[in-house]
Scaffold this motif. Structure first.
Motif, PDB file in Angstrom:
ATOM      1  N   LEU A 162      10.474   2.472  -1.695  1.00  0.00           N
ATOM      2  CA  LEU A 162      11.876   2.433  -0.649  1.00  0.00           C
ATOM      3  C   LEU A 162      13.233   2.622  -1.135  1.00  0.00           C
ATOM      4  O   LEU A 162      13.876   3.533  -0.823  1.00  0.00           O
ATOM      5  N   ALA A 163      13.293   2.468  -2.620  1.00  0.00           N
ATOM      6  CA  ALA A 163      14.516   2.880  -3.488  1.00  0.00           C
ATOM      7  C   ALA A 163      14.542   4.224  -3.794  1.00  0.00           C
ATOM      8  O   ALA A 163      15.590   5.078  -3.668  1.00  0.00           O
TER       9      ALA A 163
ATOM     10  N   ARG B 182       3.875  -5.155  -4.481  1.00  0.00           N
ATOM     11  CA  ARG B 182       4.851  -5.370  -3.616  1.00  0.00           C
ATOM     12  C   ARG B 182       6.009  -4.713  -4.545  1.00  0.00           C
ATOM     13  O   ARG B 182       6.956  -4.041  -3.779  1.00  0.00           O
TER      14      ARG B 182
ATOM     15  N   LYS C 266       5.968  -0.892  -3.520  1.00  0.00           N
ATOM     16  CA  LYS C 266       6.623  -0.430  -2.146  1.00  0.00           C
ATOM     17  C   LYS C 266       8.175  -0.617  -2.137  1.00  0.00           C
ATOM     18  O   LYS C 266       8.900   0.175  -1.595  1.00  0.00           O
ATOM     19  N   TRP C 267       8.833  -1.487  -2.706  1.00  0.00           N
ATOM     20  CA  TRP C 267      10.269  -1.627  -3.034  1.00  0.00           C
ATOM     21  C   TRP C 267      10.812  -0.398  -3.978  1.00  0.00           C
ATOM     22  O   TRP C 267      11.753   0.164  -3.624  1.00  0.00           O
TER      23      TRP C 267
END
Length: 93
Positions: free
Chosen positions: A21-22, A14, A17-18
């Motif tokens: 995205l960042a 998780r 994934k963040w």
């Protein structure tokens, strides 16, 4: 190992994934900023994407790996293994 390893792995995925995205958002921001001052060409865009995205992934990914190592019990197993040769007082025997 601890029984928390599956939960730690799910949290690590998780977090990655963040982080990805960042990284994408940082690349978009960097390309937008560069477009204000220079005309973008293939070399500038490619270098910016590679440099910014990989830097974000490397920096944040190493922190995420450190947190995963602690939460999954890897750090404790190493600590226990290094204390195997010590006596009760914590001194080598």
């Amino acid at each position: 190992m601890s029984n928390d390893r599956p939960a730690a792995m799910a949290e690590f995925k998780r977090m990655m994934k963040w982080i990805a995205l960042a990284g994408v958002l940082m690349v978009i921001g960097a390309l937008w900023y560069l477009s204000l001052y220079v005309e973008l060409n293939f070399v500038i865009v490619t270098a910016t994407i590679a440099g910014v995205f990989l830097s974000v992934l490397l920096g944040c990914g190493l922190f995420a790996a450190a947190f995963f190592s602690d939460k999954s019990g890897h750090d404790q197993s190493v600590t226990n293994a290094t204390r195997h040769g010590e006596d009760k007082d914590g001194r080598s025997g």
